[in-house]
Structures are given as structure tokens and as C-alpha cells.
Motif scaffolding. Structure first.
Motif, PDB file in Angstrom:
ATOM      1  N   ALA A  76       0.835  -1.206   0.000  1.00  0.00           N
ATOM      2  CA  ALA A  76       0.000   0.000   0.000  1.00  0.00           C
ATOM      3  C   ALA A  76       0.870   1.257   0.000  1.00  0.00           C
ATOM      4  O   ALA A  76       0.600   2.220  -0.737  1.00  0.00           O
ATOM      5  N   ARG A  90      -5.638  10.816  -7.355  1.00  0.00           N
ATOM      6  CA  ARG A  90      -6.737   9.956  -6.976  1.00  0.00           C
ATOM      7  C   ARG A  90      -6.232   8.615  -6.388  1.00  0.00           C
ATOM      8  O   ARG A  90      -6.644   8.197  -5.304  1.00  0.00           O
ATOM      9  N   TYR A  91      -5.305   7.976  -7.104  1.00  0.00           N
ATOM     10  CA  TYR A  91      -4.854   6.662  -6.633  1.00  0.00           C
ATOM     11  C   TYR A  91      -3.796   6.742  -5.529  1.00  0.00           C
ATOM     12  O   TYR A  91      -3.566   5.767  -4.827  1.00  0.00           O
ATOM     13  N   VAL A  94      -6.318   6.709  -2.786  1.00  0.00           N
ATOM     14  CA  VAL A  94      -6.908   5.366  -2.626  1.00  0.00           C
ATOM     15  C   VAL A  94      -5.899   4.436  -1.935  1.00  0.00           C
ATOM     16  O   VAL A  94      -6.254   3.705  -0.997  1.00  0.00           O
ATOM     17  N   SER A  95      -4.644   4.494  -2.359  1.00  0.00           N
ATOM     18  CA  SER A  95      -3.605   3.650  -1.746  1.00  0.00           C
ATOM     19  C   SER A  95      -3.423   4.007  -0.274  1.00  0.00           C
ATOM     20  O   SER A  95      -3.272   3.124   0.576  1.00  0.00           O
ATOM     21  N   GLY A  97      -5.686   5.214   1.545  1.00  0.00           N
ATOM     22  CA  GLY A  97      -6.892   4.708   2.209  1.00  0.00           C
ATOM     23  C   GLY A  97      -6.711   3.249   2.631  1.00  0.00           C
ATOM     24  O   GLY A  97      -7.066   2.859   3.750  1.00  0.00           O
ATOM     25  N   VAL A  98      -6.136   2.449   1.737  1.00  0.00           N
ATOM     26  CA  VAL A  98      -5.865   1.036   2.073  1.00  0.00           C
ATOM     27  C   VAL A  98      -4.897   0.976   3.256  1.00  0.00           C
ATOM     28  O   VAL A  98      -5.107   0.228   4.222  1.00  0.00           O
TER      29      VAL A  98
END
Lengths: 112, 323
Positions: A76, A90-91, A94-95, A97-98
Motif C-alpha cells: 500500500a 486519486r490513486y 486510494v492507496s 486509504g488502504v
């Protein structure tokens, strides 16, 4: 494209699995070699890891298990760092977030 | 721990790896019931042990899937957020409830899986020459992954099956948020590049939560739900679904596993034997998968699952027979 992220994560996973399995198989081998002399491995994490200084097989296996379980966290973080480098906001989020959920899992796990 | 017990555990893990691989359900589906019913290990220890094996197998498989770009990394990260949450909650439930409750829940799940195996149609991808697998063959620790990770025979799947990407003009336009999930990979068996656009991702999030929850609570991979969701709901090729599911599990199963580890439910030696046994068994199962008639295998082992389910339910309810 995300090739950089793919390559970095694949490398980290490959080495991580190798290191983790070396500890696990090594610990298992020592456990069998010691035979009756081997102390029963503790399933308590702190107690188990304390045996590392004595080269205790249970402790070695626990280190291997921890290495394996740390791989998702490394993944992550690597993904977040790489997407940030690539300018993909964005990613990156998201990463992260993980990663945050993984950290919550660790925190919750040790709450008695 | 006697040598006989150790060898029995190793044999059980090996058989779990083989059978789980042949069934396409991962080793946990066999290891957890055998450890609880035959070896009388506490249910939480069996589940925690299985989860570590799931993480190790999924991570090993993901290295190859990532290298070959079959994983849809963006989709994996997106689904991992909600799957990890499900896994964590599953882990908390699994370590908090009583052993009989956990054993009973697993028994009910086995009945469901057994029924699905009996009614599931055979697909052409399962026995493809390059080691491709059908949707349910995609679970971590199952036939395809370890072979894919360490041997050419298991190169990540070979043929799109149930959910081959829709042709141009045949599918609705993707939602704006889904547009950046489009991906492609080279399929060496078909000798072509396969491009696809995942659709209807939002409803799949809820199912991903369920997959994570079952994984954390019962020590199984969760691919039994994730792969069909990606293949049938998102419209992804089976190979991409398989690889992406594996990668999601490599990211999320730890959330459940650390709960078992922190609460003392992971016995180091049992776990080490299980990781080694399931891994070797899954590799062997991947080879057997190519030569055994899969329909017969499924029917025979569905009976095994029903038998294990009956024993687990009997144990959970304290019934003297079977348990």
C-alpha cells in the motif's frame, strides 16, 4: 501507465515472500532438529519474539509470519508513493486509504 | 508436539492444498474443517493459521500476475479499501464469538459451496492448455496461483470465459469514475492483447465487503465471491478477475490475520507447517487439475464438503454422532 507501480510492488512482494518463507522454513527446520530439546513455541507475540535472542525456532517462525503479514502494508505504501510520483492524486489517496485501514486493523488487533 | 502429529498436520495441509486447488476454492476450505474436526484444534487457531497461508499464497501469486500485468492494480486498490474493512470486522467477529459458533458458520458455508459446486456449469477455460482456470479456480492457494508463480505450466490463465469483455457497442458507456479503470494485458495463449473496461463497480463494493468479511471470519481467501463478481458483474475477463482477486486478497487478508495473531490464535509451528503444506499441495493440485476430469472431481469433493459440513455442524451443536 502504472508500470512503475506494477514493477515496484512485484519486486517487493517477491523479496518479501522469499525472506518470510526463509524464516518460516528455517524455524521449522531448527524446531525439528532440536527435537525434544525445543521449547514449545509461544503463540503470544511478545513472548515469542523474546525468544529471538536465543535463536528460538518459534521466534524465527513468528518473524517469518510477521514479514508475510507486513507485505500488504509495504504494498500500500509503495503504491501510494509511486502514484504520487506519477502525479496521480486519486490513486495516491486510494492507496493511502488502504494503508489507513491496515493501520486501523493493527490498532484494533492489539486493543484488548 | 509429536512427530506423528506434525506429519499428520503436514499431510492434512498438503491434501488441503491439493483438494482446494482442484476445487478452485483455496486450501482454507479443507484445512479449517480438518483442523477443527479431525485434529480438534480450536476453531480460531485453525482460522488464524489458514489466513496466514492465504496471505503467503496470494502474495506469491501476485508477483507473477503483476509482472505479466494481468492484475488491474487500480481496481484492486479501490476494492481493497472496502475488502480490508470487511476482513478486519470478520477477524474481530471470528476471535470474539465462541468456537462452536464459528465452526457452525463454517459448516453452513461449506453446504453453500458444496451446492454451488454441484450446480455450477463447467466452463471451457478451466482446462485450457496453458493452465487457465474457471472463475472459481481463482482463489489464493488454489491451483492456478502457485503454479503461476513458480512454473510455466501455470502462467496466468489463458482464455477469457464467463465474462469475456463485451464487444464495442454492446456495453453501456462506463461511468466517469470507472473510465480510469480500463486496462489491458497480453494473453500469451491467445497471442493477443486483451483490453477491457470494468463496469458496474459501485454495486460490487458491497459484495467485496462480504468477501473480506468471510475471509477474516472463516480463514478462506474470499475469491469465491470476488472472482465471480469481477467476471460476471464487472464484465472482466476471467484471467484479469483471477489475478486481481488474488492481489486484493494479498492486500487485505492481513487485516483479519493480525487480529488472530495479536490475540494469540496463531500457533507458530502449526502455521509454518500449514504454509509449507498448502503451498506444495496447491502446486501439485495445479498439475492434477490438468489431467483429472473436473466435473467428476467437483461432484466427488462436493460430497466430501457435505460430510465435513455435517461433522462441523454436529460439533457446533454438540451432537454425539459425527462430531
Amino acid at each position: 501507465m502504472d508500470n512503475l507501480a506494477y514493477d515496484r510492488i512485484a519486486s517487493a512482494l517477491r523479496w518479501g515472500v522469499v525472506i518470510g518463507v526463509v524464516f518460516i522454513v528455517g524455524g521449522l527446520g531448527i524446531f525439528f532438529l532440536k527435537g525434544a530439546g525445543a521449547s514449545p513455541p509461544s503463540s503470544n507475540l511478545a513472548e515469542g519474539l523474546a525468544g529471538l535472542v536465543r535463536f528460538d525456532p518459534g521466534a524465527l517462525i513468528l518473524v517469518g509470519i510477521i514479514v508475510v503479514l507486513a507485505l500488504p502494508v509495504v504494498q500500500a505504501l509503495l503504491a501510494a508513493a509511486t502514484y504520487r510520483e506519477l502525479g496521480n492524486r486519486r490513486y495516491t489517496l486510494v492507496s493511502l486509504g488502504v494503508f489507513v485501514i491496515q493501520m486501523i486493523a493493527l490498532a484494533v488487533a492489539w486493543l484488548k | 508436539m509429536t512427530l506423528t502429529f506434525v506429519l499428520s498436520l503436514l499431510a492434512a495441509a498438503l491434501v488441503g492444498g491439493i483438494v482446494g486447488s482442484l476445487l478452485g476454492l483455496g486450501g482454507g476450505i479443507i484445512v479449517v474443517p480438518v483442523y477443527t474436526v479431525v485434529f480438534r484444534l480450536p476453531a480460531q487457531v485453525a482460522v488464524g493459521t489458514s489466513l496466514v497461508a492465504v496471505v503467503a499464497n496470494a502474495a506469491a501469486a501476485s508477483t507473477v500476475y503483476l509482472k505479466s500485468r494481468v492484475v488491474n492494480l487500480r481496481l484492486a486498490l479501490l476494492l481493497a479499501t472496502i475488502t480490508a474493512l470487511g476482513s478486519l470486522i470478520g477477524g474481530i467477529i471470528g476471535t470474539s464469538v465462541g468456537g462452536p459458533w464459528l465452526v457452525g458458520t463454517f459448516g453452513v458455508m461449506l453446504v453453500g459451496v458444496g451446492v454451488l459446486m454441484l450446480v455450477q456449469p463447467e466452463t471451457s477455460a478451466r482446462r485450457s492448455p496453458a493452465g487457465g482456470a474457471a472463475a472459481l479456480d481463482a482463489v489464493p492457494g488454489s491451483a492456478q496461483e502457485p503454479a503461476a508463480a513458480f512454473g510455466p505450466a501455470g502462467a496466468p490463465g489463458s482464455a477469457p470465459a464467463l465474462g469475456s469483455p463485451p464487444g464495442p457497442g454492446s456495453a453501456p458507456k462506463p461511468a466517469p469514475a470507472e473510465a480510469n479503470l480500463a486496462a489491458e494485458y497480453y494473453d500469451p495463449a491467445a497471442k493477443k492483447t486483451v483490453a477491457y473496461q470494468p463496469r458496474r463497480v459501485t454495486p460490487g463494493l458491497a459484495l467485496s465487503f462480504v468477501a473480506g468479511n468471510l475471509s477474516g471470519m472463516l480463514g478462506i481467501g474470499g475469491g469465491v465471491i470476488q472472482v465471480p463478481v469481477m467476471n460476471l458483474l464487472f464484465g472482466m475477463p476471467i484471467k484479469a478477475s483471477t489475478a486481481t482477486s488474488s492481489h486484493i486478497i494479498s492486500l487485505t487478508a492481513m487485516a483479519g490475520a493480525v487480529v488472530y495473531l495479536a490475540r494469540g490464535f496463531i500457533d507458530p509451528v502449526t502455521t509454518a507447517i500449514t504454509v509449507v503444506g498448502v503451498y506444495l499441495g496447491a502446486r501439485l493440485g495445479a498439475r492434477l487439475n490438468q489431467v483429472l476430469p473436473s466435473n467428476i472431481v467437483k461432484r466427488v469433493f462436493s460430497l466430501v464438503l457435505f460430510y465435513m459440513a455435517a461433522r462441523m455442524l454436529a460439533q457446533a451443536w454438540g451432537l454425539p454422532f459425527l462430531s
